[in-house]
Design a protein around this motif. Structure first.
Motif, mmCIF file in Angstrom:
data_model
loop_
_atom_site.group_PDB
_atom_site.id
_atom_site.type_symbol
_atom_site.label_atom_id
_atom_site.label_comp_id
_atom_site.label_asym_id
_atom_site.label_seq_id
_atom_site.Cartn_x
_atom_site.Cartn_y
_atom_site.Cartn_z
ATOM 1 N N THR A 164 0.838 -1.207 0.000
ATOM 2 C CA THR A 164 0.000 0.000 0.000
ATOM 3 C C THR A 164 0.872 1.255 0.000
ATOM 4 O O THR A 164 2.013 1.225 0.451
ATOM 5 C CB THR A 164 -0.910 0.050 1.248
ATOM 6 N N MET A 165 0.305 2.325 -0.548
ATOM 7 C CA MET A 165 0.999 3.624 -0.555
ATOM 8 C C MET A 165 0.027 4.688 -0.060
ATOM 9 O O MET A 165 -1.169 4.628 -0.391
ATOM 10 C CB MET A 165 1.385 4.021 -1.989
ATOM 11 N N PRO A 166 0.526 5.679 0.695
ATOM 12 C CA PRO A 166 -0.353 6.794 1.064
ATOM 13 C C PRO A 166 -0.588 7.698 -0.149
ATOM 14 O O PRO A 166 0.363 8.158 -0.775
ATOM 15 C CB PRO A 166 0.435 7.527 2.158
ATOM 16 N N VAL A 167 -1.849 7.894 -0.491
ATOM 17 C CA VAL A 167 -2.190 8.670 -1.690
ATOM 18 C C VAL A 167 -3.259 9.695 -1.320
ATOM 19 O O VAL A 167 -4.190 9.399 -0.567
ATOM 20 C CB VAL A 167 -2.723 7.734 -2.804
ATOM 21 N N GLU A 168 -3.108 10.909 -1.840
ATOM 22 C CA GLU A 168 -4.123 11.948 -1.603
ATOM 23 C C GLU A 168 -5.373 11.651 -2.424
ATOM 24 O O GLU A 168 -5.269 11.218 -3.585
ATOM 25 C CB GLU A 168 -3.577 13.320 -2.018
ATOM 26 N N VAL A 169 -6.538 11.889 -1.824
ATOM 27 C CA VAL A 169 -7.804 11.739 -2.543
ATOM 28 C C VAL A 169 -8.643 12.991 -2.271
ATOM 29 O O VAL A 169 -8.859 13.371 -1.118
ATOM 30 C CB VAL A 169 -8.578 10.478 -2.077
ATOM 31 N N GLN A 170 -9.066 13.584 -3.350
ATOM 32 C CA GLN A 170 -9.930 14.775 -3.237
ATOM 33 C C GLN A 170 -11.382 14.300 -3.157
ATOM 34 O O GLN A 170 -11.890 13.694 -4.115
ATOM 35 C CB GLN A 170 -9.719 15.655 -4.466
ATOM 36 N N THR A 171 -12.010 14.534 -2.014
ATOM 37 C CA THR A 171 -13.423 14.169 -1.856
ATOM 38 C C THR A 171 -14.253 15.443 -1.724
ATOM 39 O O THR A 171 -13.693 16.553 -1.726
ATOM 40 C CB THR A 171 -13.621 13.317 -0.581
ATOM 41 N N SER A 172 -15.547 15.251 -1.577
ATOM 42 C CA SER A 172 -16.427 16.425 -1.408
ATOM 43 C C SER A 172 -16.105 17.164 -0.112
ATOM 44 O O SER A 172 -16.438 18.335 0.044
ATOM 45 C CB SER A 172 -17.890 15.971 -1.411
ATOM 46 N N GLU A 173 -15.431 16.479 0.814
ATOM 47 C CA GLU A 173 -15.104 17.095 2.114
ATOM 48 C C GLU A 173 -13.710 17.709 2.136
ATOM 49 O O GLU A 173 -13.288 18.244 3.154
ATOM 50 C CB GLU A 173 -15.201 16.037 3.226
ATOM 51 N N GLY A 174 -12.961 17.558 1.043
ATOM 52 C CA GLY A 174 -11.591 18.078 1.006
ATOM 53 C C GLY A 174 -10.607 16.974 0.648
ATOM 54 O O GLY A 174 -11.010 15.851 0.314
ATOM 55 N N VAL A 175 -9.319 17.316 0.751
ATOM 56 C CA VAL A 175 -8.285 16.333 0.390
ATOM 57 C C VAL A 175 -7.934 15.502 1.625
ATOM 58 O O VAL A 175 -7.638 16.053 2.688
ATOM 59 C CB VAL A 175 -7.025 17.036 -0.157
ATOM 60 N N ILE A 176 -8.025 14.175 1.478
ATOM 61 C CA ILE A 176 -7.622 13.285 2.561
ATOM 62 C C ILE A 176 -6.495 12.382 2.051
ATOM 63 O O ILE A 176 -6.301 12.231 0.836
ATOM 64 C CB ILE A 176 -8.795 12.418 3.069
ATOM 65 N N LYS A 177 -5.704 11.806 2.977
ATOM 66 C CA LYS A 177 -4.647 10.875 2.574
ATOM 67 C C LYS A 177 -5.082 9.487 3.008
ATOM 68 O O LYS A 177 -5.413 9.278 4.189
ATOM 69 C CB LYS A 177 -3.326 11.258 3.235
ATOM 70 N N VAL A 178 -5.121 8.545 2.060
ATOM 71 C CA VAL A 178 -5.531 7.178 2.388
ATOM 72 C C VAL A 178 -4.473 6.205 1.877
ATOM 73 O O VAL A 178 -3.717 6.505 0.945
ATOM 74 C CB VAL A 178 -6.905 6.822 1.753
ATOM 75 N N LEU A 179 -4.425 5.038 2.510
ATOM 76 C CA LEU A 179 -3.509 3.998 2.046
ATOM 77 C C LEU A 179 -4.184 3.227 0.920
ATOM 78 O O LEU A 179 -5.251 2.641 1.111
ATOM 79 C CB LEU A 179 -3.163 3.052 3.199
ATOM 80 N N LEU A 180 -3.588 3.234 -0.249
ATOM 81 C CA LEU A 180 -4.168 2.507 -1.382
ATOM 82 C C LEU A 180 -3.289 1.322 -1.746
ATOM 83 O O LEU A 180 -2.057 1.421 -1.781
ATOM 84 C CB LEU A 180 -4.320 3.420 -2.596
ATOM 85 N N GLY A 181 -3.949 0.215 -2.026
ATOM 86 C CA GLY A 181 -3.253 -0.999 -2.440
ATOM 87 C C GLY A 181 -4.237 -1.898 -3.160
ATOM 88 O O GLY A 181 -5.299 -1.419 -3.619
ATOM 89 N N PRO A 182 -3.933 -3.197 -3.251
ATOM 90 C CA PRO A 182 -4.814 -4.081 -4.021
ATOM 91 C C PRO A 182 -6.198 -4.260 -3.388
ATOM 92 O O PRO A 182 -7.172 -4.514 -4.101
ATOM 93 C CB PRO A 182 -4.044 -5.400 -4.056
ATOM 94 N N LYS A 183 -6.258 -4.143 -2.063
ATOM 95 C CA LYS A 183 -7.564 -4.257 -1.400
ATOM 96 C C LYS A 183 -8.250 -2.904 -1.400
ATOM 97 O O LYS A 183 -7.624 -1.878 -1.118
ATOM 98 C CB LYS A 183 -7.386 -4.732 0.052
ATOM 99 N N ALA A 184 -9.556 -2.902 -1.720
ATOM 100 C CA ALA A 184 -10.264 -1.628 -1.866
ATOM 101 C C ALA A 184 -10.317 -0.862 -0.547
ATOM 102 O O ALA A 184 -10.533 -1.432 0.521
ATOM 103 C CB ALA A 184 -11.678 -1.882 -2.383
ATOM 104 N N THR A 185 -10.096 0.437 -0.658
ATOM 105 C CA THR A 185 -10.258 1.352 0.477
ATOM 106 C C THR A 185 -11.503 2.181 0.210
ATOM 107 O O THR A 185 -11.659 2.728 -0.887
ATOM 108 C CB THR A 185 -9.037 2.283 0.584
ATOM 109 N N GLU A 186 -12.378 2.277 1.197
ATOM 110 C CA GLU A 186 -13.613 3.030 0.969
ATOM 111 C C GLU A 186 -13.487 4.458 1.473
ATOM 112 O O GLU A 186 -12.926 4.699 2.542
ATOM 113 C CB GLU A 186 -14.782 2.324 1.660
ATOM 114 N N VAL A 187 -13.935 5.395 0.639
ATOM 115 C CA VAL A 187 -13.975 6.796 1.058
ATOM 116 C C VAL A 187 -15.396 7.320 0.878
ATOM 117 O O VAL A 187 -16.158 6.809 0.050
ATOM 118 C CB VAL A 187 -12.995 7.691 0.249
ATOM 119 N N THR A 188 -15.710 8.313 1.664
ATOM 120 C CA THR A 188 -17.037 8.911 1.573
ATOM 121 C C THR A 188 -16.923 10.233 0.824
ATOM 122 O O THR A 188 -16.061 11.055 1.151
ATOM 123 C CB THR A 188 -17.595 9.180 2.993
ATOM 124 N N SER A 189 -17.780 10.386 -0.169
ATOM 125 C CA SER A 189 -17.769 11.629 -0.936
ATOM 126 C C SER A 189 -19.071 11.744 -1.709
ATOM 127 O O SER A 189 -19.557 10.757 -2.275
ATOM 128 C CB SER A 189 -16.573 11.633 -1.905
#
Ligand SMILES: [Zn+2]
Length: 539
Positions: A498-523
């Protein structure tokens, strides 16, 4: 090593789509092989038995016949008694005699190899007298040799470039990147009056004799043999005392042709800003007891230690309050990554080219601001072909390891590392690596030294990251799928970490760990993964 000069080639290649890139690269490769000289690769077993500790190169430059005459005195150390002292010198030169302990010794010179049969002595020096017409550079600096040019005032203007061929095209030497003479080199060059010859290190003596002048240059530091260089011409000099972050005062010089004399001071100021910028991110200038210098050359450029070649025609680009010359800045960056931090095997050449190329990005960051930096990062990422691994197989030759991605993908790896580690870790880490005695001057480096250092410094497991981006060409694939009313499942396929990756959501930019297993974000809006372009992925 590697000049950024290649940089021009690289830029050209990157401006093309992948098939054209491969075709053109094949053409360059063909031309270089056709010339026949390469270097690096496995170490010759006869040369593994000794190391050169010092060179004393004494040459007369003869522009009227485009030839050189003189000698090289090689001081060496060996663990055992040598039956043969094997050096490299191209067959184009004639070896007149070889002396050891004051006596002539037997030698053979063929296939660009000079084998010397030592006399029975405890001496540690051999002097080779040689000379002849020089090879002419076909496309300097990529296809090197000598450039016997005239300036606009019809004065001689002589350049030498050897990064792709090694030092055997101008002097007999232990011609491999893994041996830097620990006591450096003395370079004693004789030229017809009124010519000046700029070279590495400090000018410690000038002697006039009849219609000739002899310049004695001497380095205080170890030097890679392809960095040994000289340029002859009639120059305008501009100089200043550079105040280093180390507290030392370092002489800074530029030498330009007479026809460009009005531009000398401007070039000096551009050099000063570049040196200050590199010191900020890479640490103090590595060769303070020699000098910081550039000389105008009849070819684009090269990172010759303390005497960088400059042939970019003063094309300064305004950046906020300062002026930027990409060629000058890149070649100067090699003083840190290339000349101070040096690879022993060209397989790891990206450490020199990729980190130096990242130093070019940092000029944008420092002087153009974050907008200029991210614009450059995105533009570079867009043109990456991802056709060849950044690291080549062990014992690669220069020709085998030299391709465009060691620059741009190497720089992109540094950019990604910065994104993952954050500035508070990344920048001190970069400076610490360039200052660590285990990895500088005589202690040459490889890719594992770098990756181990980064992991130890940051305390993070980055094995998967380095494996993916340095040794493999395929990128992870971004997958985004909707989950319920305001959820999204995001994954990176094709990796097992996994790598820490920025994700722009409706709530702003968050940093999540992304890898082969799905990570869920709310937006409530579709998320934008890695909006600033830190991470290489198929999007
Ligand atoms: Zn370079």
């Amino acid at each position: 090593m590697k000049f950024s000069t290649d940089y021009l080639k690289v830029k050209l290649l990157f401006a093309m789509k992948k098939p054209a890139f491969i075709l053109l690269f094949a053409l360059f490769t063909h031309f270089t092989i056709a010339q026949g000289w390469d270097w690096g690769g496995p170490i010759d077993p006869l040369q593994a038995k000794f190391k050169v500790t010092h060179y004393r190169l004494e040459l007369e430059l003869l522009p009227e016949t485009q030839s050189i005459e003189g000698s090289n005195t090689i001081t060496f150390s060996a663990k055992e008694k040598l039956d043969t002292i094997r050096l490299n010198l191209i067959d184009e030169y004639q070896v007149d005699k070889v002396l050891m302990d004051g006596k002539e010794v037997k030698f053979s010179h063929k296939d660009d190899i000079l084998d010397i049969i030592p006399v029975d002595c405890t001496c540690d020096q051999v002097q080779v007298f040689y000379g002849g017409k020089t090879p002419i550079a076909q496309n300097p600096p990529w296809e090197g040799g000598f450039t016997w040019e005239k300036d606009q005032l019809d004065n001689h203007w002589v350049g030498l470039s050897a990064q792709a061929e090694g030092s055997k095209i101008f002097m007999p030497a232990w011609d491999h990147p893994s041996n830097e003479p620990e006591n450096g080199i003395d370079i004693i060059l004789t030229a017809p009056k009124p010519y000046f010859v700029a070279s590495n290190g400090r000018l410690i003596d000038t002697k006039e004799s009849g219609d000739k002048t002899t310049y004695h240059w001497s380095t205080t530091y170890p030097i890679n043999v392809y960095n040994v260089n000289f340029t002859m011409g009639i120059f305008q000099e501009a100089k200043l005392d550079f105040q280093s972050v180390s507290g030392k005062t370092i002489p800074m010089h530029v030498w330009v042709l007479q026809e460009n004399r009005a531009k000398a001071e401007a070039l000096l100021q551009v050099l000063k800003v570049s040196a200050e910028t590199h010191e900020k991110y890479f640490g103090e200038f590595p060769f303070p007891d020699d000098k910081i210098a550039v000389v105008e050359t009849p070819y684009l450029g090269m990172e010759h230690q303390t005497i960088n070649a400059y042939g970019n025609n003063f094309q300064f680009v305004p950046m906020e309050k300062t002026q930027y010359d990409w060629l000058l800045h890149h070649e100067l960056g090699h003083e840190w990554f290339g000349n101070k931090v040096t690879v022993a095997d060209f397989a790891d050449l990206w450490i020199q080219e990729g980190i130096t190329a990242y130093g070019d990005w940092l000029f944008f960051w420092e002087h153009g601001g974050s907008e200029a930096y991210f614009k450059k990062a995105k533009a570079e990422a867009k043109h990456l072909p991802h056709a060849l691994p950044v690291v080549s197989p062990p014992n690669s030759t220069e020709e085998e390891s030299y391709h465009g991605e060691i620059y741009s993908k190497g720089a992109m790896v540094m950019h990604s590392l910065r994104g993952i580690l954050g500035d508070d870790i990344f920048f001190p880490m970069l400076k610490a690596f360039a200052s660590d005695e285990r990895f500088t001057y005589l202690n040459l480096v490889n890719t594992q030294d770098f990756t181990d250092f980064v992991q130890a410094y940051s305390g993070q497991d980055l094995k998967g990251f380095f494996e993916l981006y340095l040794y493999i060409v395929d990128l992870p694939t971004l997958k985004i799928s909707k989950k319920g009313k305001s959820g999204y499942a995001i994954s990176l396929q094709g990796i097992d970490f996994t790598m820490p990756v920025e994700v722009q959501t409706s709530e702003g930019v968050i940093k999540v760990l992304l890898g082969p297993k799905a990570t869920e974000v709310t937006s409530t809006t579709p998320p934008i993964v890695d909006p600033n372009g830190w991470i290489m992925m198929e999007r």
